[in-house]
Motif scaffolding. Sequence first.
Motif, PDB file in Angstrom:
ATOM      1  N   GLY A   1      39.579  25.647  23.004  1.00 37.56           N
ATOM      2  CA  GLY A   1      40.364  26.261  22.148  1.00 37.56           C
ATOM      3  C   GLY A   1      39.475  27.486  21.328  1.00 37.56           C
ATOM      4  N   HIS A   2      38.914  28.112  22.001  1.00 34.84           N
ATOM      5  CA  HIS A   2      38.136  29.191  21.493  1.00 34.84           C
ATOM      6  C   HIS A   2      38.088  30.701  22.095  1.00 34.84           C
ATOM      7  N   GLY A   3      38.815  31.626  21.584  1.00 30.63           N
ATOM      8  CA  GLY A   3      38.510  32.876  22.427  1.00 30.63           C
ATOM      9  C   GLY A   3      39.851  33.129  23.375  1.00 30.63           C
ATOM     10  N   VAL A   4      39.864  34.276  23.554  1.00 27.59           N
ATOM     11  CA  VAL A   4      41.043  34.958  24.627  1.00 27.59           C
ATOM     12  C   VAL A   4      40.843  35.273  25.799  1.00 27.59           C
ATOM     13  N   PRO A   5      41.222  34.834  26.872  1.00 27.65           N
ATOM     14  CA  PRO A   5      40.708  35.299  28.219  1.00 27.65           C
ATOM     15  C   PRO A   5      40.673  36.845  28.217  1.00 27.65           C
ATOM     16  N   ASP A   6      39.600  37.344  29.095  1.00 32.42           N
ATOM     17  CA  ASP A   6      39.338  38.830  29.156  1.00 32.42           C
ATOM     18  C   ASP A   6      39.754  39.106  30.470  1.00 32.42           C
ATOM     19  N   ALA A   7      40.970  39.932  30.652  1.00 32.92           N
ATOM     20  CA  ALA A   7      41.692  40.129  32.223  1.00 32.92           C
ATOM     21  C   ALA A   7      40.800  41.099  32.893  1.00 32.92           C
ATOM     22  N   GLY A   8      39.883  41.829  32.371  1.00 34.26           N
ATOM     23  CA  GLY A   8      38.983  42.564  33.013  1.00 34.26           C
ATOM     24  C   GLY A   8      37.984  41.697  33.773  1.00 34.26           C
ATOM     25  N   ALA A   9      37.289  40.692  32.977  1.00 33.35           N
ATOM     26  CA  ALA A   9      36.231  39.821  33.407  1.00 33.35           C
ATOM     27  C   ALA A   9      36.942  39.138  34.549  1.00 33.35           C
ATOM     28  N   ILE A  10      38.281  38.655  34.514  1.00 35.00           N
ATOM     29  CA  ILE A  10      38.742  37.673  35.762  1.00 35.00           C
ATOM     30  C   ILE A  10      39.058  38.564  36.901  1.00 35.00           C
ATOM     31  N   ARG A  11      39.334  40.090  36.794  1.00 35.69           N
ATOM     32  CA  ARG A  11      39.497  40.550  37.992  1.00 35.69           C
ATOM     33  C   ARG A  11      38.189  40.779  38.536  1.00 35.69           C
ATOM     34  N   ALA A  12      37.266  41.324  37.874  1.00 35.59           N
ATOM     35  CA  ALA A  12      35.869  41.393  38.417  1.00 35.59           C
ATOM     36  C   ALA A  12      35.481  40.348  39.018  1.00 35.59           C
ATOM     37  N   GLY A  13      35.760  39.017  38.596  1.00 35.99           N
ATOM     38  CA  GLY A  13      35.406  37.623  38.912  1.00 35.99           C
ATOM     39  C   GLY A  13      35.752  37.385  40.333  1.00 35.99           C
ATOM     40  N   TYR A  14      37.263  37.782  40.490  1.00 38.50           N
ATOM     41  CA  TYR A  14      37.920  37.459  41.930  1.00 38.50           C
ATOM     42  C   TYR A  14      37.141  38.473  42.877  1.00 38.50           C
ATOM     43  N   ALA A  15      36.810  39.680  42.505  1.00 41.87           N
ATOM     44  CA  ALA A  15      36.313  40.733  43.491  1.00 41.87           C
ATOM     45  C   ALA A  15      34.893  40.110  43.953  1.00 41.87           C
ATOM     46  N   ASN A  16      34.159  39.727  42.959  1.00 44.56           N
ATOM     47  CA  ASN A  16      32.836  39.247  43.184  1.00 44.56           C
ATOM     48  C   ASN A  16      33.113  37.959  44.008  1.00 44.56           C
ATOM     49  N   LEU A  17      34.046  37.162  43.598  1.00 45.24           N
ATOM     50  CA  LEU A  17      34.141  35.712  44.656  1.00 45.24           C
ATOM     51  C   LEU A  17      34.455  36.255  46.043  1.00 45.24           C
ATOM     52  N   ARG A  18      35.042  37.228  46.385  1.00 44.33           N
ATOM     53  CA  ARG A  18      35.412  37.500  47.650  1.00 44.33           C
ATOM     54  C   ARG A  18      33.991  38.112  48.413  1.00 44.33           C
ATOM     55  N   ARG A  19      33.303  38.832  47.833  1.00 39.79           N
ATOM     56  CA  ARG A  19      31.967  39.248  48.292  1.00 39.79           C
ATOM     57  C   ARG A  19      31.109  38.205  48.343  1.00 39.79           C
ATOM     58  N   HIS A  20      31.115  37.273  47.601  1.00 43.64           N
ATOM     59  CA  HIS A  20      30.121  35.974  47.676  1.00 43.64           C
ATOM     60  C   HIS A  20      30.514  35.148  48.691  1.00 43.64           C
ATOM     61  N   LEU A  21      31.672  34.970  49.121  1.00 44.82           N
ATOM     62  CA  LEU A  21      32.400  33.928  50.024  1.00 44.82           C
ATOM     63  C   LEU A  21      32.064  34.530  51.248  1.00 44.82           C
TER      64      LEU A  21
END
Lengths: 222, 222
Positions: free
Chosen positions: A121-141
């Motif tokens: 219950g603290h802080g607002v999700p950062d859409a840029g961080a989430i997009r980067a996370g998905y792109a990185n996840l594809r590379r790491h997979l």
Amino acid sequence: MRVLYHFPLSPFSRKVRLLLAEKRLPFELREERVWERRPEFLALNPAGQVPVLVEENGLVIPDSVVITEYVEETYREVPLMGATAAERVECRRLVAWFDGKFAREVTDKLLLEKVMKRLIGHGVPDAGAIRAGYANLRRHLAYVAELAEQRRWLAGDALSVADLAAAAHLSVLDFAGEIDWSVAPAAKDWYARIKSRPSFRPLLTDRVPGVHPPAHYADLDF
Amino acid sequence: MRVLYHFPLSPFSRKVRLLLAEKRLPFELREERVWERRPEFLALNPAGQVPVLVEENGLVIPDSVVITEYVEETYREVPLMGATAAERVECRRLVAWFDGKFAREVTDKLLLEKVMKRLIGHGVPDAGAIRAGYANLRRHLAYVAELAEQRRWLAGDALSVADLAAAAHLSVLDFAGEIDWSVAPAAKDWYARIKSRPSFRPLLTDRVPGVHPPAHYADLDF
């Protein structure tokens, strides 16, 4: 009884749960909501993080890497870090990769932003961080798939802590419904193998209020 | 000859330089500007970070924790991680504290914001991060002082990798002129002792274009 302070969505806690189970060391799990900063827990670990292992003789061992080295040195019957110097370097290199690079580039971005901020219950999700996370996840997979195509387990011929670290991070992301396994079939095959081990079973029954794992999460034939 | 890829302002590189020198293992230093992402260096360490140690037999060992465990396992003459299980846990706990918590809360905030962004020519210093870094530094210096008052060295009676990790982080901050030692006399006494060791001498002659260490940096009687 040996006690492990943990949190179900902590990949570092999951790595140690898998490690203790693979070593066949019985332990009692205690869930710790670290953000509540309970004084008794801070007295055990001033760093305020899970996992913390407390041995029956009273020895307190914080930090998943410190626990792993301690357990490997103390309980030698099931070696999980390789035999030769080169194997041990490769195992520890991959553990550092997943707990460092993968954690920063993927787990922190997706889990922290999408799940933990809501849970605490603290802080607002950062859409840029989430997009980067998905792109990185594809590379790491793709990297996991590359390793899994070349070797029986990620660090070599034998199951090692490298597999446990990788599976720990990927399993919390899978729990939160963040992984599309169809993009990396070799990674999926490796994950299906580790997921079907008895050590993994307790992770498949984890429950976190407000988080609903997808149907395939606990399915061994996903 | 053994080769260590490093960068003078990397505390993780400094920890390994101190470790190899305390172990009396000769090595050749090669400076790596990791942000230039040199293909030959990425081939050695796909994570793209220093330090990386390359042994004479060709074994490549990235990551300061992986290097430390490898060196301690391979070269046993000068033990630097304690003897008993409890001593080894305490040593590794403090290494994880400095390389994890201290790095995130202090080194990253002050060094990255104030020095590296200017050096690399990328990004604007974040004043809030710098303020938080100074506040955290005061708390952490008090913790070092508390340990130094209770023990001869930070993890116990003997010099250990915990001292090297702490000194590595504090020395890069001291190099950048960020430390007021007068606020924590016991921490200063401990730092003066480790700074006067022969292993420390090469760190005192480091030069980085555009960074001007204060006069006391290389002074053993600061």
